[in-house]
Motif scaffolding. Structure first.
Motif, mmCIF file in Angstrom:
data_model
loop_
_atom_site.group_PDB
_atom_site.id
_atom_site.type_symbol
_atom_site.label_atom_id
_atom_site.label_comp_id
_atom_site.label_asym_id
_atom_site.label_seq_id
_atom_site.Cartn_x
_atom_site.Cartn_y
_atom_site.Cartn_z
ATOM 1 N N LEU A 174 -22.281 14.188 -58.556
ATOM 2 C CA LEU A 174 -23.032 13.210 -57.764
ATOM 3 C C LEU A 174 -22.833 13.429 -56.264
ATOM 4 N N ILE A 175 -21.618 13.769 -55.872
ATOM 5 C CA ILE A 175 -21.352 14.038 -54.451
ATOM 6 C C ILE A 175 -22.167 15.237 -53.977
ATOM 7 N N ASN A 176 -22.249 16.269 -54.807
ATOM 8 C CA ASN A 176 -23.054 17.439 -54.446
ATOM 9 C C ASN A 176 -24.540 17.098 -54.407
ATOM 10 N N GLU A 177 -24.973 16.239 -55.311
ATOM 11 C CA GLU A 177 -26.378 15.816 -55.284
ATOM 12 C C GLU A 177 -26.695 15.106 -53.969
ATOM 13 N N GLU A 178 -25.771 14.249 -53.521
ATOM 14 C CA GLU A 178 -26.009 13.557 -52.259
ATOM 15 C C GLU A 178 -26.041 14.542 -51.099
ATOM 16 N N ARG A 179 -25.193 15.549 -51.143
ATOM 17 C CA ARG A 179 -25.209 16.578 -50.103
ATOM 18 C C ARG A 179 -26.541 17.315 -50.060
ATOM 19 N N ASP A 180 -27.195 17.376 -51.205
ATOM 20 C CA ASP A 180 -28.505 18.034 -51.281
ATOM 21 C C ASP A 180 -29.652 17.079 -50.984
ATOM 22 N N GLY A 181 -29.326 15.857 -50.596
ATOM 23 C CA GLY A 181 -30.356 14.908 -50.194
ATOM 24 C C GLY A 181 -30.794 13.932 -51.253
ATOM 25 N N VAL A 182 -30.139 13.944 -52.413
ATOM 26 C CA VAL A 182 -30.498 13.030 -53.495
ATOM 27 C C VAL A 182 -29.782 11.696 -53.266
ATOM 28 N N GLU A 183 -30.502 10.599 -53.422
ATOM 29 C CA GLU A 183 -29.889 9.286 -53.257
ATOM 30 C C GLU A 183 -29.076 8.931 -54.502
ATOM 31 N N ILE A 184 -27.829 8.516 -54.297
ATOM 32 C CA ILE A 184 -26.951 8.165 -55.416
ATOM 33 C C ILE A 184 -26.432 6.742 -55.232
ATOM 34 N N ASP A 185 -25.802 6.227 -56.270
ATOM 35 C CA ASP A 185 -25.209 4.897 -56.212
ATOM 36 C C ASP A 185 -23.824 5.019 -55.574
ATOM 37 N N ARG A 186 -23.774 4.847 -54.265
ATOM 38 C CA ARG A 186 -22.518 5.030 -53.538
ATOM 39 C C ARG A 186 -21.463 3.999 -53.924
ATOM 40 N N GLU A 187 -21.898 2.795 -54.196
ATOM 41 C CA GLU A 187 -20.947 1.749 -54.573
ATOM 42 C C GLU A 187 -20.242 2.105 -55.875
ATOM 43 N N MET A 188 -20.992 2.595 -56.845
ATOM 44 C CA MET A 188 -20.399 2.986 -58.123
ATOM 45 C C MET A 188 -19.427 4.156 -57.942
ATOM 46 N N VAL A 189 -19.832 5.134 -57.156
ATOM 47 C CA VAL A 189 -18.976 6.292 -56.896
ATOM 48 C C VAL A 189 -17.700 5.858 -56.183
ATOM 49 N N GLY A 190 -17.850 5.010 -55.175
ATOM 50 C CA GLY A 190 -16.685 4.540 -54.437
ATOM 51 C C GLY A 190 -15.728 3.759 -55.307
ATOM 52 N N ARG A 191 -16.269 2.913 -56.180
ATOM 53 C CA ARG A 191 -15.419 2.112 -57.066
ATOM 54 C C ARG A 191 -14.654 3.015 -58.032
ATOM 55 N N ALA A 192 -15.324 4.048 -58.533
ATOM 56 C CA ALA A 192 -14.668 4.968 -59.464
ATOM 57 C C ALA A 192 -13.540 5.731 -58.772
ATOM 58 N N ILE A 193 -13.781 6.204 -57.561
ATOM 59 C CA ILE A 193 -12.737 6.921 -56.822
ATOM 60 C C ILE A 193 -11.569 5.987 -56.515
ATOM 61 N N GLN A 194 -11.868 4.746 -56.138
ATOM 62 C CA GLN A 194 -10.814 3.785 -55.835
ATOM 63 C C GLN A 194 -9.946 3.486 -57.049
ATOM 64 N N SER A 195 -10.512 3.596 -58.239
ATOM 65 C CA SER A 195 -9.700 3.345 -59.433
ATOM 66 C C SER A 195 -8.559 4.358 -59.532
ATOM 67 N N PHE A 196 -8.820 5.615 -59.151
ATOM 68 C CA PHE A 196 -7.775 6.634 -59.163
ATOM 69 C C PHE A 196 -6.741 6.370 -58.072
ATOM 70 N N VAL A 197 -7.209 5.881 -56.928
ATOM 71 C CA VAL A 197 -6.296 5.595 -55.822
ATOM 72 C C VAL A 197 -5.411 4.404 -56.166
ATOM 73 N N GLN A 198 -6.007 3.331 -56.650
ATOM 74 C CA GLN A 198 -5.277 2.074 -56.829
ATOM 75 C C GLN A 198 -4.328 2.085 -58.022
ATOM 76 N N ILE A 199 -4.726 2.729 -59.111
ATOM 77 C CA ILE A 199 -3.890 2.682 -60.312
ATOM 78 C C ILE A 199 -2.542 3.345 -60.081
ATOM 79 N N GLY A 200 -2.524 4.349 -59.214
ATOM 80 C CA GLY A 200 -1.273 5.054 -58.944
ATOM 81 C C GLY A 200 -0.207 4.170 -58.350
#
Length: 219
Positions: free
Chosen positions: A141-167
């Motif tokens: 999804l991050i690569n798709e956004e780099r190529d100009g595709v609109e993605i659900d940033r909130e969903m991506v951010g929440r998923a990444i934060q789960s890895f940060v916070q659980i630790g």
């Protein structure tokens, strides 16, 4: 008996407040007795059991269904949503059992506080079962956004934060708080970013100045 905690209710707000107040009061009474009538250990076990049942019944089942559908974005959506719900459930249940944090847990060094216990359970029951399915979808999804595709940033951010916070809840030291994020995502993200720009640099060198500036602005 351990009181029944009302997870959800379709009844009126006034009725819910009465039920919540009653459960809160019963738990306080059970945790505020002198030995041998103090039931704090049993209440702590009940807290763990309630979360275990909830995570197995709702979180694991939802993610397994998403897995069976074989849609990468579907499991990412389920992962991000279940993480958000878990934070609400742990916070809500902690309010019911807050007297354990104030007295029982403070006097027992071998018992973690309620919030840490909740997230450790989520890590064991849910996180470890599905964590390998998530980074690849995030990177795509991050690569798709780099190529100009609109993605659900909130969903991506929440998923990444789960890895940060659980630790922060499973590590034994401050220096290891990002251990889950680094192990599962950071290394792959940096490698994928390097690969992406190395591949596209060759293409960009063939572009005119105006075309390159347009891409650079998007980046």
């Amino acid at each position: 008996p351990i009181p029944c905690v009302p997870w959800q209710s379709q009844t009126s707000g006034q009725y819910q407040r009465r039920v919540h107040g009653r459960v809160h009061g019963v738990i306080f009474e059970m945790a505020n007795q002198k030995d041998p009538h103090n039931l704090s250990p049993q209440l702590f076990d009940a807290f763990r059991d309630l979360l275990t049942q909830y995570f197995n019944l709702h979180s694991v089942t939802h993610l397994e269904e998403a897995q069976r559908c074989s849609l990468p974005k579907g499991i990412l959506k389920a992962w991000a949503w279940r993480w958000q719900i878990a934070t609400w459930v742990i916070r809500g249940l902690k309010r019911y059992f807050q007297f354990l944090d104030r007295y029982y847990i403070k006097s027992n060094d071998d018992v973690c506080d309620l919030e840490t216990t909740g997230y450790q359970l989520y890590h064991t029951l849910v996180f470890e079962k599905f964590e390998q399915d998530i980074p690849g979808v995030l990177l795509d999804l991050i690569n798709e956004e780099r190529d100009g595709v609109e993605i659900d940033r909130e969903m991506v951010g929440r998923a990444i934060q789960s890895f940060v916070q659980i630790g922060g809840f499973i590590s034994n030291s401050e220096s290891d708080r990002l251990i889950v994020y680094k192990r599962n995502f950071e290394g792959r993200f940096l490698a994928e970013t390097t690969k992406y720009y190395q591949t596209h640099t060759v293409e960009w060198l063939a572009l005119s100045t105006s075309e390159y500036l347009k891409i650079a602005t998007l980046e």
